[in-house]
Design a protein around this motif. Structure first.
Motif, PDB file in Angstrom:
ATOM      1  N   ILE A   1      75.342  -7.904  32.613  1.00  0.00           N
ATOM      2  CA  ILE A   1      73.954  -8.108  32.855  1.00  0.00           C
ATOM      3  C   ILE A   1      73.880  -8.621  34.255  1.00  0.00           C
ATOM      4  N   ALA A   2      73.463  -8.295  35.042  1.00  0.00           N
ATOM      5  CA  ALA A   2      73.391  -8.836  36.635  1.00  0.00           C
ATOM      6  C   ALA A   2      72.279  -9.076  37.068  1.00  0.00           C
ATOM      7  N   HIS A   3      71.851 -10.058  37.379  1.00  0.00           N
ATOM      8  CA  HIS A   3      70.862 -10.585  38.762  1.00  0.00           C
ATOM      9  C   HIS A   3      71.576  -9.959  40.033  1.00  0.00           C
ATOM     10  N   CYS A   4      70.673  -9.339  40.556  1.00  0.00           N
ATOM     11  CA  CYS A   4      71.263  -8.671  41.908  1.00  0.00           C
ATOM     12  C   CYS A   4      70.702  -9.185  42.842  1.00  0.00           C
ATOM     13  N   GLU A   5      71.273  -9.900  43.947  1.00  0.00           N
ATOM     14  CA  GLU A   5      70.868 -10.767  45.036  1.00  0.00           C
ATOM     15  C   GLU A   5      71.817 -11.102  45.778  1.00  0.00           C
ATOM     16  N   ASP A   6      71.649 -10.819  47.070  1.00  0.00           N
ATOM     17  CA  ASP A   6      72.955 -11.288  48.219  1.00  0.00           C
ATOM     18  C   ASP A   6      72.075 -12.690  48.826  1.00  0.00           C
ATOM     19  N   ASN A   7      72.876 -13.618  48.470  1.00  0.00           N
ATOM     20  CA  ASN A   7      72.531 -14.844  48.944  1.00  0.00           C
ATOM     21  C   ASN A   7      72.219 -14.921  50.659  1.00  0.00           C
ATOM     22  N   THR A   8      73.064 -14.074  51.353  1.00  0.00           N
ATOM     23  CA  THR A   8      73.029 -14.291  52.601  1.00  0.00           C
ATOM     24  C   THR A   8      71.743 -13.798  53.178  1.00  0.00           C
ATOM     25  N   LEU A   9      70.978 -13.011  52.335  1.00  0.00           N
ATOM     26  CA  LEU A   9      69.746 -12.527  52.946  1.00  0.00           C
ATOM     27  C   LEU A   9      68.511 -13.247  52.387  1.00  0.00           C
ATOM     28  N   VAL A  10      68.753 -14.329  51.584  1.00  0.00           N
ATOM     29  CA  VAL A  10      67.479 -14.745  50.851  1.00  0.00           C
ATOM     30  C   VAL A  10      67.286 -16.361  51.096  1.00  0.00           C
ATOM     31  N   GLU A  11      68.294 -17.136  51.417  1.00  0.00           N
ATOM     32  CA  GLU A  11      68.330 -18.567  51.652  1.00  0.00           C
ATOM     33  C   GLU A  11      67.091 -19.112  52.079  1.00  0.00           C
ATOM     34  N   GLY A  12      66.260 -19.929  51.516  1.00  0.00           N
ATOM     35  CA  GLY A  12      65.101 -20.613  51.757  1.00  0.00           C
ATOM     36  C   GLY A  12      63.789 -19.621  51.973  1.00  0.00           C
ATOM     37  N   ALA A  13      63.864 -18.227  51.432  1.00  0.00           N
ATOM     38  CA  ALA A  13      62.808 -17.724  51.102  1.00  0.00           C
ATOM     39  C   ALA A  13      62.081 -17.723  49.973  1.00  0.00           C
ATOM     40  N   PRO A  14      60.673 -18.157  49.984  1.00  0.00           N
ATOM     41  CA  PRO A  14      59.924 -17.989  48.589  1.00  0.00           C
ATOM     42  C   PRO A  14      59.238 -16.706  48.115  1.00  0.00           C
ATOM     43  N   VAL A  15      58.816 -15.959  49.145  1.00  0.00           N
ATOM     44  CA  VAL A  15      58.144 -14.680  48.820  1.00  0.00           C
ATOM     45  C   VAL A  15      58.820 -13.627  49.550  1.00  0.00           C
ATOM     46  N   SER A  16      58.374 -12.541  49.169  1.00  0.00           N
ATOM     47  CA  SER A  16      59.032 -11.194  49.462  1.00  0.00           C
ATOM     48  C   SER A  16      58.660 -10.840  51.080  1.00  0.00           C
ATOM     49  N   GLU A  17      59.596 -10.202  51.932  1.00  0.00           N
ATOM     50  CA  GLU A  17      59.186 -10.001  53.251  1.00  0.00           C
ATOM     51  C   GLU A  17      58.141  -9.283  53.382  1.00  0.00           C
ATOM     52  N   GLY A  18      57.178  -9.517  54.106  1.00  0.00           N
ATOM     53  CA  GLY A  18      55.909  -8.681  54.140  1.00  0.00           C
ATOM     54  C   GLY A  18      54.901  -9.281  54.814  1.00  0.00           C
ATOM     55  N   GLU A  19      53.469  -8.765  54.921  1.00  0.00           N
ATOM     56  CA  GLU A  19      52.408  -9.231  55.251  1.00  0.00           C
ATOM     57  C   GLU A  19      52.134 -10.669  54.967  1.00  0.00           C
ATOM     58  N   PHE A  20      52.151 -10.887  53.484  1.00  0.00           N
ATOM     59  CA  PHE A  20      51.899 -12.225  53.059  1.00  0.00           C
ATOM     60  C   PHE A  20      52.838 -13.141  53.688  1.00  0.00           C
ATOM     61  N   ALA A  21      54.067 -12.958  53.816  1.00  0.00           N
ATOM     62  CA  ALA A  21      55.054 -13.971  54.347  1.00  0.00           C
ATOM     63  C   ALA A  21      54.745 -14.203  55.809  1.00  0.00           C
ATOM     64  N   LYS A  22      54.212 -13.113  56.468  1.00  0.00           N
ATOM     65  CA  LYS A  22      53.961 -13.259  57.947  1.00  0.00           C
ATOM     66  C   LYS A  22      52.793 -14.128  58.064  1.00  0.00           C
ATOM     67  N   LYS A  23      51.725 -13.780  57.268  1.00  0.00           N
ATOM     68  CA  LYS A  23      50.416 -14.682  57.595  1.00  0.00           C
ATOM     69  C   LYS A  23      50.487 -15.920  57.221  1.00  0.00           C
ATOM     70  N   HIS A  24      51.537 -16.423  56.303  1.00  0.00           N
ATOM     71  CA  HIS A  24      51.781 -17.814  56.089  1.00  0.00           C
ATOM     72  C   HIS A  24      52.905 -18.339  56.699  1.00  0.00           C
ATOM     73  N   GLY A  25      53.433 -17.668  57.550  1.00  0.00           N
ATOM     74  CA  GLY A  25      54.665 -18.529  58.070  1.00  0.00           C
ATOM     75  C   GLY A  25      55.958 -18.574  57.252  1.00  0.00           C
ATOM     76  N   LEU A  26      56.169 -17.938  56.239  1.00  0.00           N
ATOM     77  CA  LEU A  26      57.129 -18.055  55.368  1.00  0.00           C
ATOM     78  C   LEU A  26      58.287 -16.962  55.801  1.00  0.00           C
ATOM     79  N   LYS A  27      59.496 -17.562  55.359  1.00  0.00           N
ATOM     80  CA  LYS A  27      60.646 -16.860  55.494  1.00  0.00           C
ATOM     81  C   LYS A  27      60.576 -15.690  54.399  1.00  0.00           C
ATOM     82  N   GLY A  28      60.672 -14.492  54.481  1.00  0.00           N
ATOM     83  CA  GLY A  28      60.860 -13.323  53.374  1.00  0.00           C
ATOM     84  C   GLY A  28      62.024 -13.113  52.855  1.00  0.00           C
TER      85      GLY A  28
END
Length: 426
Positions: free
Chosen positions: A179-206
């Protein structure tokens, strides 16, 4: 003395509803009498389910009970009470506790605690790798003997393809799934939300969609090579749906699940920096939401799970960047989906029930999920008519982290029975 559950409504496979009376004896459904006329109940306990839906007990194959190690968030006792209130009679708990569930002793600890709690039935998963570090496989055989139903490092993805292939080959050899949690860590480190308009609006890594899909694609190829039953956790992206659909079409033994929040919410719905909207996988785009709905409808996605992930108010108060990922799900799952999909006419009641009972039982080879004579009496009674607001203060879970506060919903469970024993009633 047995129990008569009288006047309930069964949702049949042909999408019709009919009144039925169930006689429960020695923990099993001994007899089903259909029609409006109640049978003679003399000498037996009677549960009046008149006008209420009687379903097979709901099954949730992805939950976090937090114990051992994080009892300030949830315990096995409070988690199973919350599950029972949500109508779940069987739940499968993830191993990312402290210590993690990577030894037979920890498996037995969880099973003993669940038995003592006496609420929902608990099926533990064991870790793929020791301490979920991705470096060394656990003793799969010992974990199976202790009672695990599969192997996962949920919470983190297995980053090494070779490690995952070795795990799949070993799991296949002893007849249990990965049973797999599918996530490549090299692409997500330090990001709290999905990459998209919300992340851009609030200055967050996506978190990009491909961080999930890369592992899904890799693992489907590895599952094809090894022949293992491979199950994808909490599918959230169109890319992943597409890959799973292709895997099924070419004959790979791949199954998958989706959570209510990924069926109902997108990143465009997040109202602000409230960490009750922070979960992993994160809320994706409206296009992804539509893709996972269609994937569930066409059978690419097999079942619905909650990914019940409790956290304390203090932890969630740290804000979107620093708070932990996750929301609670047991006590709102069925009302959310019934109100938003069945009441609106998109799904039949039978379709929703199948995705929360029949399909998880079929996929994982469980002996529950049906209402029929001779079956174990795991039952959920649901009031389809009464409307109530989601109020976390009334949850039986220790934690209240949900984005659905104040939503007005119908379809609330009012009684839950496991093996003929009432474990919760409103």
């Amino acid at each position: 003395m047995g129990i008569w559950m009288t006047g309930g409504i069964l949702a049949n496979a042909n999408n019709t509803l009919e009144t039925a009376h169930l006689f429960i004896d020695n923990g099993r459904i001994a007899r089903i009498v259909k029609g409006d006329t109640a049978p003679d109940t003399t000498g037996h306990e009677v549960i009046d389910a008149s006008g209420k839906l009687v379903s097979a007990g709901l099954i949730d194959m992805h939950v976090h009970l937090r114990e051992p190690g994080f009892e300030h968030k949830e315990t096995i006792a409070t988690g199973t009470a919350s599950a029972a209130r949500g109508g779940f009679t069987t739940i499968a708990c993830m191993p990312n506790t402290r210590p993690v569930i990577d030894t037979a002793d920890t498996v037995r600890y969880v099973l003993d605690k669940a038995e003592a709690a006496g609420r929902s039935r608990v099926l533990p998963y064991g870790c793929i790798t020791k301490n979920e570090l991705g470096r060394e496989l656990t003793d799969f055989a010992a974990l199976k003997k202790a009672g695990v139903i599969g192997y996962t490092d949920d919470g983190v993805g297995v980053q090494s393809a070779q490690m995952m292939k070795d795990a799949m080959a070993l799991a296949k050899s002893i007849g249990l799934p990965i049973i797999a949690h599918c996530e490549d860590n090299t692409l997500v480190e330090g990001a709290p939300v999905s990459e998209g308009e919300f992340a851009k609006k609030h200055g967050l890594k996506g978190i990009p969609n491909e961080s999930e899909a890369i592992h899904v694609g890799r693992d489907i190829l590895l599952a094809e090579a090894t022949g293992v039953h491979y199950h994808v956790c909490h599918v959230s992206t169109e890319m992943s749906v597409r890959l799973i659909r292709h895997g099924k079409q070419i004959g790979v033994n791949v199954t998958s699940e989706v959570c209510p929040h990924h069926l109902l919410l997108s990143d465009e719905d997040i109202p602000g920096l409230d960490a009750n909207w922070k979960m992993n996988p994160p809320l994706r785009t409206p296009r992804d939401v539509q893709a996972v709905i269609e994937g569930l409808e066409d059978g690419t996605i097999d079942m619905i799970v909650t990914d019940h992930a409790p956290h304390s108010a203090e932890e969630k108060a740290k804000g979107m960047q620093l708070a932990p990922f996750g929301i609670v799900g047991f006590e709102t799952a069925f009302p959310l989906l019934y109100t938003k999909f069945v009441k609106t006419g998109r799904w039949t009641l039978r379709f929703l029930l199948d995705k929360m009972t029949v399909k998880p039982a079929e996929v994982f080879g469980l002996p529950w999920g049906t209402v029929e004579e001779g079956a174990e009496a795991d039952l959920t009674v649901i009031d389809l008519d009464t409307e109530k607001e989601v109020d976390p203060a009334k949850f039986l879970s220790k934690s209240h982290n949900t984005p659905f506060i104040g939503w007005k919903l119908q379809g609330w469970p009012v009684l839950t029975m496991v093996a003929g024993k009432v474990v919760w009633a409103d």
